[in-house]
Motif scaffolding. Sequence first.
Motif, PDB file in Angstrom:
ATOM      1  N   ALA A  47      11.039  41.552  25.362  1.00 31.79           N
ATOM      2  CA  ALA A  47      11.225  40.264  26.025  1.00 31.79           C
ATOM      3  C   ALA A  47       9.906  39.580  26.352  1.00 31.79           C
ATOM      4  O   ALA A  47       9.875  38.381  26.629  1.00 31.79           O
ATOM      5  N   SER A  48       8.811  40.349  26.309  1.00 34.71           N
ATOM      6  CA  SER A  48       7.505  39.755  26.604  1.00 34.71           C
ATOM      7  C   SER A  48       7.023  38.848  25.478  1.00 34.71           C
ATOM      8  O   SER A  48       6.010  38.165  25.623  1.00 34.71           O
TER       9      SER A  48
ATOM     10  N   HIS B 286       8.681  35.874  38.188  1.00 33.14           N
ATOM     11  CA  HIS B 286       9.507  36.327  37.081  1.00 33.14           C
ATOM     12  C   HIS B 286      10.908  35.735  37.195  1.00 33.14           C
ATOM     13  O   HIS B 286      11.321  35.269  38.267  1.00 33.14           O
TER      14      HIS B 286
ATOM     15  N   GLN C 168      11.451  38.772  33.193  1.00 39.37           N
ATOM     16  CA  GLN C 168      10.469  38.159  32.293  1.00 39.37           C
ATOM     17  C   GLN C 168       9.437  37.433  33.137  1.00 39.37           C
ATOM     18  O   GLN C 168       9.777  36.631  34.008  1.00 39.37           O
TER      19      GLN C 168
ATOM     20  N   GLU D 141      11.613  38.906  19.798  1.00 37.51           N
ATOM     21  CA  GLU D 141      12.174  40.142  20.349  1.00 37.51           C
ATOM     22  C   GLU D 141      12.554  41.145  19.255  1.00 37.51           C
ATOM     23  O   GLU D 141      12.287  42.346  19.382  1.00 37.51           O
TER      24      GLU D 141
ATOM     25  N   PRO E 141       8.826  36.050  23.670  1.00 35.02           N
ATOM     26  CA  PRO E 141       9.994  35.189  23.456  1.00 35.02           C
ATOM     27  C   PRO E 141      10.079  34.682  22.016  1.00 35.02           C
ATOM     28  O   PRO E 141       9.099  34.180  21.456  1.00 35.02           O
TER      29      PRO E 141
END
Length: 531
Positions: free
Chosen positions: A436-437, A389, A397, A442, A439
């Motif tokens: 944020a998962s 991450h 992320q 959001e 991109p």
Amino acid sequence: MKSKIMMVLLPVLALLAGTLAGCGSDTTKESQSTSSTTSTSKTEATSSDSPVTLTVEVFDRGIQGQPDLNNNTWTRYINDNFGKQNNAIVKFVPVPRSQEVDKLNVLMAAGEAPDISFTYDSATVSRYSSMNGIMQLDDLLDNNGKDLTNYLGEKVLSYGAFDGKQMAIPAKRTSLAWIGMFIRKDWLDKLGMPIPTTRDELYNTLIAFRDKNPGGVDGVIPWGVAATGMNYGYGNLIDSFWGKQSEEEFVTTPGWLKPGNKDAFKFLNKLYNEKLISPDFALDKTAKQADADVTNGKVGFFSANWDYPLRQNISEPLKANVPSANFVPIDTFKNDEGKYKKIAYNENGVSLFIPKSSKNAELAIKYLNWMSDPKVLFFLQYGQEGVNHKMVNGIPQVINQTGDNMQTSYLNLDYTLVVNGVELGDPQKNIKALAASAPGLEAVAEQSYKINTTDTYTGFFFDTPNKSNIKFGKTLGDMNNQMTDKLIVCKPSEFDSLYDKLVAEYMAAGGKAVMDENVKIYKDMQANKKQ
């Protein structure tokens, strides 16, 4: 605003009752069995030179390129940081996600279920409990699960209590949004139409999608549907037709008898016969066709999980196939009270339990207790910084989703059994991490989450097993699916008589027995509250 008074979900899966009933017979034997197994576990783990093997269920989701489910970054971390310290080897037992209850029933009946087993079907846990096939966990949690108990809290744990006994350990669900609805904003813009906010407005929009085909595609599908239940289902359309009911009526009455339910299905029948929903939806039992239709740009509107169009398997092929496609979340099914009522998840997630056949109950609770440590959960969800991450504005992320580092489920939820969802210790951070998962999407994610946690209700939890549901549940579940398909595709002139006929058959096949028993359990629960 959430009201926790509304709906009872009645999962409907069979159990090999006779075999499980042989696992035990009374409270005394149950207590003796638990004491015996925990004592054995403790002796083996402390006095034997050979490590104890703790078996733990894991879903096999059949994802292309997934690593060995027993030998990857995450399982090695578990064995290095829990196994070695407890003279144990944690062995994962894969169970196909699509067959989880059926497979679990077979394993339970054979006395071969993993030491830590789980299911999302609380009715299955209720059945196992009523048949004395799983262990009572109160003493085990008191002795070995202090951190776990503190992490989950009384409310979450209450969902695993049956007849006043802790029979299961529910995971904490950190994201309560469930079902969302999405529409092609780029299609609306081409047509000069606003985002629909009512049923009638959506109906007119679907007609425009059908007749004007703003995407210029072959075989346009105004509303993408599949016969899979939640994904590509009907959102809160049916809920929006329901009339006013008392709490007791709402939680004990099957959907087929709720006021307005017939009108809801008549509306769906109208949509189908006007070619506004997927023509072959009843044949799509896996949603693969619906996925293809969405990612190929054929679908204008659909309902699924609140984050469905943000997921990589949908967002990436859609962007590649139709770069201009833009799905946005909407709320369009307003009821007579002016509310957009929709179901949300309860605070509990997957239910964990220990089968009576287990010889490692104490070690199993120690494992879950270890997992509730924030540092352990963070690693299992996000791994090592710079490897698994990266930090962006204080939010992790996930990166490097390949080989042994691949997560076979969202944030490794199949390995982080004590929690369902992002766990950063702060609800606001959790929401930002969810957004944020995806991109570039959001804002869409945050908007969808907000919509689908507004005007929500949650499933009502019956604290006593419904024996009629145990007996008739599988039959009623199959009938429910068949009824839905038949009523949507029948000729409009046949709808009313067919609805009445099918509902009468449903109630005669066990629906009335389940409803009557729910009423009794509900009244008993209310009476106990007053004592």
